[in-house]
Scaffold this motif. Structure first.
Motif, PDB file in Angstrom:
ATOM      1  N   GLY A   1       0.802  -1.183   0.000  1.00 34.59           N
ATOM      2  CA  GLY A   1       0.000   0.000   0.000  1.00 34.59           C
ATOM      3  C   GLY A   1       0.847   1.249   0.000  1.00 34.59           C
ATOM      4  O   GLY A   1       2.068   1.202  -0.093  1.00 34.59           O
ATOM      5  N   ALA A   2       0.193   2.368   0.097  1.00 38.38           N
ATOM      6  CA  ALA A   2       0.876   3.662   0.093  1.00 38.38           C
ATOM      7  C   ALA A   2       1.522   3.926   1.453  1.00 38.38           C
ATOM      8  O   ALA A   2       1.011   3.517   2.489  1.00 38.38           O
ATOM      9  N   PHE A   3       2.654   4.595   1.435  1.00 37.22           N
ATOM     10  CA  PHE A   3       3.344   4.989   2.657  1.00 37.22           C
ATOM     11  C   PHE A   3       3.337   6.502   2.728  1.00 37.22           C
ATOM     12  O   PHE A   3       4.116   7.160   2.050  1.00 37.22           O
ATOM     13  N   GLY A   4       2.437   7.033   3.533  1.00 36.49           N
ATOM     14  CA  GLY A   4       2.377   8.471   3.727  1.00 36.49           C
ATOM     15  C   GLY A   4       3.473   8.933   4.670  1.00 36.49           C
ATOM     16  O   GLY A   4       4.270   8.138   5.171  1.00 36.49           O
ATOM     17  N   VAL A   5       3.510  10.223   4.906  1.00 30.14           N
ATOM     18  CA  VAL A   5       4.544  10.802   5.768  1.00 30.14           C
ATOM     19  C   VAL A   5       4.488  10.182   7.169  1.00 30.14           C
ATOM     20  O   VAL A   5       5.523   9.815   7.732  1.00 30.14           O
ATOM     21  N   ILE A  62      12.281   5.575  -3.323  1.00 25.54           N
ATOM     22  CA  ILE A  62      11.528   4.330  -3.144  1.00 25.54           C
ATOM     23  C   ILE A  62      11.188   3.735  -4.506  1.00 25.54           C
ATOM     24  O   ILE A  62      11.364   2.535  -4.743  1.00 25.54           O
ATOM     25  N   MET A  63      10.719   4.580  -5.427  1.00 23.25           N
ATOM     26  CA  MET A  63      10.366   4.114  -6.762  1.00 23.25           C
ATOM     27  C   MET A  63      11.591   3.551  -7.487  1.00 23.25           C
ATOM     28  O   MET A  63      11.525   2.526  -8.153  1.00 23.25           O
ATOM     29  N   ASP A  64      12.735   4.193  -7.325  1.00 22.08           N
ATOM     30  CA  ASP A  64      13.967   3.797  -8.002  1.00 22.08           C
ATOM     31  C   ASP A  64      14.532   2.488  -7.465  1.00 22.08           C
ATOM     32  O   ASP A  64      15.140   1.712  -8.199  1.00 22.08           O
ATOM     33  N   THR A  65      14.327   2.233  -6.176  1.00 25.58           N
ATOM     34  CA  THR A  65      14.915   1.038  -5.567  1.00 25.58           C
ATOM     35  C   THR A  65      13.926  -0.109  -5.391  1.00 25.58           C
ATOM     36  O   THR A  65      14.327  -1.209  -5.014  1.00 25.58           O
ATOM     37  N   ALA A  66      12.653   0.130  -5.685  1.00 29.71           N
ATOM     38  CA  ALA A  66      11.629  -0.900  -5.489  1.00 29.71           C
ATOM     39  C   ALA A  66      11.746  -1.993  -6.550  1.00 29.71           C
ATOM     40  O   ALA A  66      12.197  -1.757  -7.666  1.00 29.71           O
ATOM     41  N   ARG A  67      11.322  -3.170  -6.184  1.00 25.78           N
ATOM     42  CA  ARG A  67      11.311  -4.290  -7.122  1.00 25.78           C
ATOM     43  C   ARG A  67      10.017  -4.348  -7.919  1.00 25.78           C
ATOM     44  O   ARG A  67       9.924  -5.049  -8.910  1.00 25.78           O
ATOM     45  N   ARG A  68       9.009  -3.652  -7.444  1.00 24.24           N
ATOM     46  CA  ARG A  68       7.699  -3.678  -8.099  1.00 24.24           C
ATOM     47  C   ARG A  68       7.409  -2.349  -8.754  1.00 24.24           C
ATOM     48  O   ARG A  68       8.021  -1.341  -8.449  1.00 24.24           O
ATOM     49  N   TRP A  69       6.413  -2.363  -9.619  1.00 21.71           N
ATOM     50  CA  TRP A  69       6.005  -1.138 -10.291  1.00 21.71           C
ATOM     51  C   TRP A  69       5.255  -0.258  -9.308  1.00 21.71           C
ATOM     52  O   TRP A  69       4.430  -0.725  -8.536  1.00 21.71           O
ATOM     53  N   PRO A  70       5.505   1.039  -9.353  1.00 19.97           N
ATOM     54  CA  PRO A  70       4.843   1.932  -8.402  1.00 19.97           C
ATOM     55  C   PRO A  70       3.431   2.306  -8.842  1.00 19.97           C
ATOM     56  O   PRO A  70       3.132   2.386 -10.035  1.00 19.97           O
TER      57      PRO A  70
END
Length: 126
Positions: A1-5, A62-70
């Motif tokens: 899920g989303a990770f807010g502040v 996070i988007m750059d290092t994630a293994r999944r599509w954002p």
């Protein structure tokens, strides 16, 4: 899920507690930008019109290092503009698809087949 502040701050507290419990040295104050950020990448992201605030930079890390599509929820269109600029600068290019397009599935299929960036716009909650 989303990770807010708030979620990120809570995770950061847990990371700090885990580091302290194992007596691992750390900076007193740290951010994802300081730990995982690459200044050259961050500068490139700024050229691609990524907003210069900490949350946007952390999102990109996070988007750059994630293994999944954002999945980006983007009511202001900032992420859309940023991703389009990044995709145009990529070696494989960018295709943009909308569910309302007749060739939507073909766009998605070709993007996956050839490793292209595919930006799916206006995806509803249904």
């Amino acid at each position: 899920g989303a990770f807010g502040v708030a979620d990120r701050q809570e995770l950061q507290k847990k990371w700090v507690a885990a580091l302290d419990s194992k007596r691992i040295q750390r900076s007193q104050q740290f951010t994802l930008k300081e730990i995982l950020g690459d200044p050259d990448k961050i500068r490139h992201w700024a050229i691609c019109e990524l907003p210069d605030d900490l949350v946007s930079i952390e999102n990109s890390i996070i988007m750059d290092t994630a293994r999944r599509w954002p999945l980006m929820i983007d009511p202001q269109g900032q992420a859309n503009r940023y991703v389009k600029n990044m995709g145009r600068m990529s070696t494989t290019g960018l295709d943009v698809g909308k569910l309302s397009q007749a060739n939507f599935l073909r766009t998605l299929e070709l993007g996956i087949q050839f490793g292209k960036w595919v930006l799916l716009e206006n995806i509803g909650e249904d």
